[in-house]
Design a protein around this motif. Structure first.
Motif, short mmCIF file in Angstrom:
data_model
loop_
_atom_site.label_atom_id
_atom_site.label_comp_id
_atom_site.label_asym_id
_atom_site.label_seq_id
_atom_site.Cartn_x
_atom_site.Cartn_y
_atom_site.Cartn_z
N ASN A 298 0.81 -1.22 0.00
CA ASN A 298 0.00 0.00 0.00
C ASN A 298 0.84 1.27 0.00
O ASN A 298 0.46 2.27 -0.60
CB ASN A 298 -0.94 0.00 1.21
N SER A 299 1.97 1.26 0.69
CA SER A 299 2.78 2.47 0.80
C SER A 299 4.00 2.44 -0.12
O SER A 299 4.88 3.27 0.01
CB SER A 299 3.22 2.66 2.26
N GLN A 300 4.04 1.47 -1.01
CA GLN A 300 5.21 1.31 -1.86
C GLN A 300 4.87 1.55 -3.33
O GLN A 300 3.71 1.51 -3.74
CB GLN A 300 5.78 -0.11 -1.72
N GLU A 301 5.91 1.78 -4.13
CA GLU A 301 5.79 1.80 -5.58
C GLU A 301 6.45 0.54 -6.12
O GLU A 301 7.42 0.04 -5.55
CB GLU A 301 6.51 3.01 -6.17
N MET A 302 5.92 0.02 -7.21
CA MET A 302 6.57 -1.11 -7.84
C MET A 302 7.97 -0.71 -8.27
O MET A 302 8.14 0.34 -8.90
CB MET A 302 5.75 -1.58 -9.06
N PRO A 303 9.00 -1.48 -7.94
CA PRO A 303 10.35 -1.15 -8.39
C PRO A 303 10.37 -0.94 -9.90
O PRO A 303 9.78 -1.73 -10.66
CB PRO A 303 11.16 -2.38 -7.98
N THR A 304 11.05 0.12 -10.33
CA THR A 304 10.98 0.52 -11.74
C THR A 304 12.32 1.04 -12.25
O THR A 304 13.03 1.75 -11.52
CB THR A 304 9.91 1.62 -11.93
N PHE A 305 12.64 0.69 -13.47
CA PHE A 305 13.68 1.34 -14.25
C PHE A 305 12.99 2.02 -15.43
O PHE A 305 12.46 1.34 -16.31
CB PHE A 305 14.72 0.34 -14.79
N TRP A 306 12.98 3.34 -15.45
CA TRP A 306 12.43 4.09 -16.59
C TRP A 306 13.63 4.64 -17.35
O TRP A 306 14.38 5.48 -16.84
CB TRP A 306 11.52 5.22 -16.09
N ILE A 307 13.83 4.20 -18.56
CA ILE A 307 14.99 4.57 -19.37
C ILE A 307 14.59 5.70 -20.30
O ILE A 307 13.69 5.54 -21.16
CB ILE A 307 15.51 3.33 -20.13
N PHE A 308 15.26 6.86 -20.14
CA PHE A 308 14.83 8.08 -20.82
C PHE A 308 15.99 9.07 -20.83
O PHE A 308 16.90 8.98 -20.00
CB PHE A 308 13.64 8.68 -20.07
N PRO A 309 15.99 10.06 -21.74
CA PRO A 309 17.07 11.06 -21.77
C PRO A 309 17.12 11.91 -20.49
O PRO A 309 16.09 12.21 -19.90
CB PRO A 309 16.72 11.93 -22.99
N TYR A 310 18.32 12.30 -20.12
CA TYR A 310 18.50 13.04 -18.87
C TYR A 310 17.78 14.38 -18.87
O TYR A 310 17.41 14.89 -17.80
CB TYR A 310 19.99 13.24 -18.56
N PHE A 311 17.57 14.98 -20.05
CA PHE A 311 16.94 16.31 -20.06
C PHE A 311 15.45 16.26 -19.75
O PHE A 311 14.78 17.28 -19.71
CB PHE A 311 17.20 17.04 -21.39
N PHE A 312 14.91 15.05 -19.50
CA PHE A 312 13.52 14.92 -19.05
C PHE A 312 13.45 14.73 -17.53
O PHE A 312 12.38 14.43 -17.00
CB PHE A 312 12.83 13.73 -19.73
#
Length: 412
Positions: A298-312
């Motif tokens: 309930n108090s957690q986020e699913m572990p995630t790797f979001w791969i995206f350019p640094y300027f975002f």
């Protein structure tokens, strides 16, 4: 899957700029072949100007999908019927289940009868050869090629729609090794077909390899190579499962295994895509994970790797404040610039954003990364710790300099 480049920064809109603002998915939104449309409005200095309208969630170029409808527009029954027929006619010729059956028949063929039509991007059974006789095709398709469909098929290359820049082997192997070292056993691969296929390949060849993957991708061609438990046709811009409730249930079951423990989402969206739309979909996938039996998330986020350019970075942190950006530079096989070994401003700008504790993300020291004991994270060799900012401040891999007037570090 990654599209666009530096010129696509923030694509259609920014929170306070002129242009178009995304108002989000709306209940009862009309649909195009890519699923429910998104609601937009023209803006000037952050204020709405003009009528709201619906447009395709996946395509920014109207040449690829010209769907358009004013929010307050009354659509006639005739036009609605024509739209439904158009949507049906623009769906794939074979269903996912049919493609699975075709694959089973294909692998039974001797090597000399295994053909792949390059023009139609389709595995061919002998009875279909004549229909494709004037097309270019590949012969003698091996089992190894079938297990690496991202190398067999042409990458989609429309930068404004769903261009595929596929992970280089170096980055793909790094991600997999990191996932294993962190103790994850299931990977929700959202727009990461090459990571998915390396996991699938290892799982089929090595008995002691315990990692499993489910691929969510808008590229339906992958349904030729994966079962309905391995691939879901999915639009990450509107959280749309083309396979309906059955596909949603496949995703739920995958996330629910072991009460949702040891699962990570790895996503590599098109660079020119709308961050707001992507964040909305990722939050819905996280909500699906939170519903896993046991209710301990309930108090957690699913572990995630979001791969995206640094300027975002600022845009991602706006929607996911718990995320932080790692210095690791992600490379792509078929991108002219985003490749390993380049220096200065020609280095790949693509990074890993994650909600995991930064000190857990161990970067390869043999590639020049080092651990900053003050920041408690790995940084690139050129990213020097600034005593005034009390941080390793570089974003692009070069050494930044502190500006006394700006009271922050700036690019050289």
């Amino acid at each position: 899957m990654a599209a666009g480049g530096a010129g696509d920064r923030e694509g259609w809109c920014g929170p306070a700029a002129g242009g178009l603002a995304l108002l989000g998915p709306a209940p009862g939104a009309p649909s195009c072949p890519h699923g429910p449309a998104l609601l937009f409005v023209k803006t000037s200095q952050g204020k709405e100007e003009g009528r709201r309208f619906y447009a395709c969630s996946a395509c920014r170029d109207r040449k690829d999908c010209n769907f358009f409808q004013w929010e307050d527009e009354k659509v006639s029954e005739t036009r609605l019927a024509a739209r439904e027929e158009y949507n049906r006619n623009h769906q794939p010729f074979f269903t996912h289940r049919q493609n699975v059956e075709r694959y089973k028949n294909f692998v039974l063929l001797p090597l000399s009868k295994r053909r792949f039509c390059q023009e139609c991007q389709q595995l061919l059974l002998p009875a279909e050869w004549e229909k494709h006789s004037d097309h270019q095709f590949l012969c003698d398709i091996s089992t190894a090629q079938l297990k690496s469909p991202s190398r067999l098929m042409y990458p989609l290359e429309n930068k404004k729609t769903n261009a595929q820049y596929l992970f280089a082997d170096r980055s793909c192997q790094f991600l997999l090794d990191l996932i294993i070292d962190l103790g994850f056993r299931r990977v929700l691969s959202v727009g990461t077909p090459r990571l998915h296929e390396i996991i699938q390949s290892k799982a089929s060849q090595e008995e002691d390899f315990k990692v499993r993957s489910l691929l969510l991708d808008i590229d339906f061609r992958y349904s030729q190579f994966y079962t309905e438990d391995e691939f879901c046709h999915y639009n990450m811009f509107n959280h749309y499962f083309f396979g309906g409730e059955a596909a949603r249930e496949t995703c739920r079951k995958f996330l629910y295994q072991d009460n949702g423990e040891r699962v990570i989402m790895v996503t590599d969206p098109p660079f020119g895509g709308l961050v707001e739309a992507l964040a909305s979909s990722f939050k819905k996938l996280m909500a699906m994970w939170k519903e896993a039996e046991g209710g301990g998330h309930n108090s957690q986020e699913m572990p995630t790797f979001w791969i995206f350019p640094y300027f975002f970075e600022s845009r991602i942190l706006e929607f996911f404040p718990s995320f932080s950006m790692m210095d690791y530079q992600v490379d792509y096989d078929n991108h002219a610039l985003y490749k390993h070994g380049k220096t200065g401003r020609r280095q790949s700008p693509v990074r890993i954003f994650t909600n995991l504790t930064p000190s857990m993300i161990v970067l390869p020291v043999e590639e020049g990364y080092r651990f900053c004991t003050i920041c408690q994270r790995y940084v690139s060799s050129g990213n020097q710790h600034c005593e005034m900012c009390n941080s390793c401040t570089s974003k692009d891999g070069r050494q930044w300099k502190h500006c006394v007037l700006c009271k922050k570090c700036v690019k050289p």
